[in-house]
Motif scaffolding. Structure first.
Motif, PDB file in Angstrom:
ATOM      1  N   ASN A  98      36.691  32.969  43.676  1.00 34.09           N
ATOM      2  CA  ASN A  98      36.470  32.661  42.263  1.00 34.09           C
ATOM      3  C   ASN A  98      35.819  31.294  42.085  1.00 34.09           C
ATOM      4  OD1 ASN A  98      37.621  35.081  41.261  1.00 34.09           O
ATOM      5  ND2 ASN A  98      39.665  34.258  41.488  1.00 34.09           N
ATOM      6  N   PHE A 158      33.599  40.590  35.659  1.00 31.36           N
ATOM      7  CA  PHE A 158      34.956  40.422  36.162  1.00 31.36           C
ATOM      8  C   PHE A 158      35.905  41.440  35.521  1.00 31.36           C
ATOM      9  CE2 PHE A 158      39.168  38.490  36.385  1.00 31.36           C
ATOM     10  CZ  PHE A 158      39.217  38.068  37.704  1.00 31.36           C
ATOM     11  N   GLN A 211      31.891  30.793  40.721  1.00 32.21           N
ATOM     12  CA  GLN A 211      31.665  29.950  39.546  1.00 32.21           C
ATOM     13  C   GLN A 211      30.674  28.830  39.864  1.00 32.21           C
ATOM     14  OE1 GLN A 211      34.945  28.413  36.708  1.00 32.21           O
ATOM     15  NE2 GLN A 211      34.674  26.769  38.167  1.00 32.21           N
ATOM     16  N   LEU A 247      29.219  36.750  33.426  1.00 34.50           N
ATOM     17  CA  LEU A 247      30.054  36.742  34.633  1.00 34.50           C
ATOM     18  C   LEU A 247      31.441  37.290  34.328  1.00 34.50           C
ATOM     19  CD1 LEU A 247      30.239  35.745  37.657  1.00 34.50           C
ATOM     20  CD2 LEU A 247      31.293  33.678  36.716  1.00 34.50           C
ATOM     21  N   SER A 260      31.570  38.944  41.711  1.00 36.72           N
ATOM     22  CA  SER A 260      32.635  38.807  40.725  1.00 36.72           C
ATOM     23  C   SER A 260      33.303  40.152  40.462  1.00 36.72           C
ATOM     24  CB  SER A 260      32.069  38.239  39.413  1.00 36.72           C
ATOM     25  OG  SER A 260      33.081  38.093  38.441  1.00 36.72           O
TER      26      SER A 260
END
Length: 467
Positions: free
Chosen positions: A386, A413, A390, A409, A288
């Motif tokens: 992405n 990012f 996820q 997370l 991430s």
């Protein structure tokens, strides 16, 4: 399986995801990306209206990053403990309140700090949306027996990506019609919509949170140490200078104290003992960070070169970037239903590598079609990475900590976004030259290579979505 009560006391539908939850989940999830992107077009009008220099208006961007990076895992942990509904509704109230502060802030030289305070409140308010959505998806999968709700996860990813595309254009329209205050005021209806939808559709309990008698204590010391470490690190990264090395020292000391404390307390804020043993989840956090670093380096650093080095107007530069987001959304829609993640990450890492190589061949006279081609290639990892990260987190995180894991997370990012600013700031210096762009290209190639290596050797990814 649990048969929780849904809307207005009616039982949730058996065997399938309760679609009535989608409205609050989607609205809550877009609050952060829309406010992250919409401010970009408002900085100059705000600076002119208030007489504030760029060194002050930049805090309108940084303040949201800082509040979100610290607040996401904190609010996520509170969601894990107390449930979705109360935290989601509180976040909605904060979002609407922040919009009202920006709308009615006085217009004078010091008012920019009123707006910074509004952005901090806004950042904290938007922290509930994504962790709440991931918590509900996990709870619904548990209730229905659906091991891989790939369609819902895809919808969540596509929604946030689409908002990131339209937010700058929306901001321009709002400013043109009602002035810069409209970029704050838009949060009033968005906050109220979240409040109403959350109150109507989110259950008081999902079954993932502990019973009131079993709730763990709030780890206040761990939260404070985490906040001090992250705040010091992020501020240092945004303003790297020898005079601020003390901030890095504070970050390291607070970080070491945080790890020491979390390993010894009975109810840790972030269970580093479990986290340190969950290598696949740590690698997802690393991906991430790397994905965000590449993405933001392109979106901001490449855009500066388009105007300075290539000589394009801001309007044309914006059009050149559109294929990134359009391709990202298209790829996510096309392949999001497939639960496997390993091939998505492999293709995404190779596309990142190819995009970095294409940058090395760009010059001040590169044709538009070549620039658009590079953006189309970059759009592939924008959609696949992405989405896959996820989905991987959904399976790698402990169910009872899914919201705090999702919040962490987002912390990684935003850390990647700040690292990207350091990269293109140092690569360019005073002007965005072609030589500086080539430096960015080599950096992207290096980061993409690291991403590829940690993906190829992560065998745990092959098990996700198969069975």
């Amino acid at each position: 399986m649990r048969n929780r009560q849904g809307l207005l006391g009616r039982p949730a539908p058996e065997g399938r995801f309760d679609r009535r939850l989608l409205a609050p989940m989607m609205v809550g999830s877009i609050l952060n990306p829309i406010n992250t992107a919409i401010i970009a077009v408002a900085l100059t009008p705000i600076g002119i209206a208030l007489g504030a220099p760029a060194s002050e208006t930049v805090w309108l961007v940084s303040s949201l990053y800082l509040a979100t990076a610290i607040g996401q895992p904190l609010v996520g942990r509170l969601v894990d403990i107390f449930g979705v509904r109360s935290l989601f509704l509180l976040g909605a109230v904060l979002v609407a309140a922040a919009g009202a502060i920006g709308l009615f802030a006085p217009e004078n030289r010091d008012s920019v700090w009123w707006l910074v305070a509004a952005r901090v409140i806004l950042g904290l308010g938007t922290c509930a949306g994504y962790p709440a959505a991931m918590h509900m998806i996990r709870a619904e999968a548990d209730r229905t027996g659906l091991a891989s709700p790939a369609t819902i996860l895809t919808l969540l990813s596509v929604t946030t990506q689409t908002v990131a595309v339209v937010a700058p254009a929306l901001g321009g329209l709002l400013i043109g019609a009602w002035g810069w205050r409209a970029t704050f005021a838009v949060n009033i209806p968005l906050g109220l919509a979240s409040l109403i939808l959350g109150a109507m559709f989110f259950p008081r309990r999902t079954g993932l949170e502990p019973a009131p008698s079993d709730r763990p204590r709030i780890d206040g010391i761990g939260i404070v140490l985490f906040a001090v470490a992250m705040l010091s690190l992020l501020v240092f990264l945004q303003n790297i200078a020898p005079a601020l090395l003390w901030l890095l020292a504070v970050a390291l000391i607070a970080g070491a104290g945080f790890v020491w404390w979390e390993r010894r307390t009975a109810d840790p804020f972030i269970d580093v003992r479990v986290l340190s043993g969950n290598v696949p989840l740590l690698l997802s956090y690393a991906r991430s960070l790397l994905t965000a670093t590449i993405s933001y380096t392109f979106v901001y650093g490449f855009t500066q070169w388009l105007e300075d080095g290539r000589g394009l107007t801001p309007t044309v530069s914006g059009l050149v970037l559109l294929p990134v987001f359009a391709a990202g959304v298209a790829v996510a829609i096309a392949f999001g239903r497939r639960p496997e993640v390993v091939w998505k990450l492999l293709v995404g890492s190779l596309a990142q590598l190819a995009a970095g190589v294409l940058v090395l061949f760009m010059t001040g006279s590169s044709p538009i079609w070549f620039l658009v081609l590079a953006m189309l290639v970059l759009g592939i990892p924008q959609g696949l990475n992405n989405l896959a990260i996820q989905n991987a987190l959904y399976f790698q995180a402990e169910p009872e900590r899914i919201a705090s894991s999702a919040g962490l997370l987002r912390t990684f990012f935003y850390l990647g976004a700040i690292v990207s600013a350091v990269i293109y700031g140092n690569a360019y210096g005073a002007r965005a030259t072609t030589a500086g762009l080539h430096t960015l290209g080599w950096v992207v190639v290096g980061i993409a290579a690291v991403f590829l290596v940690i993906t190829v050797f992560d065998r745990s990814l092959r098990r996700i979505g198969r069975g």
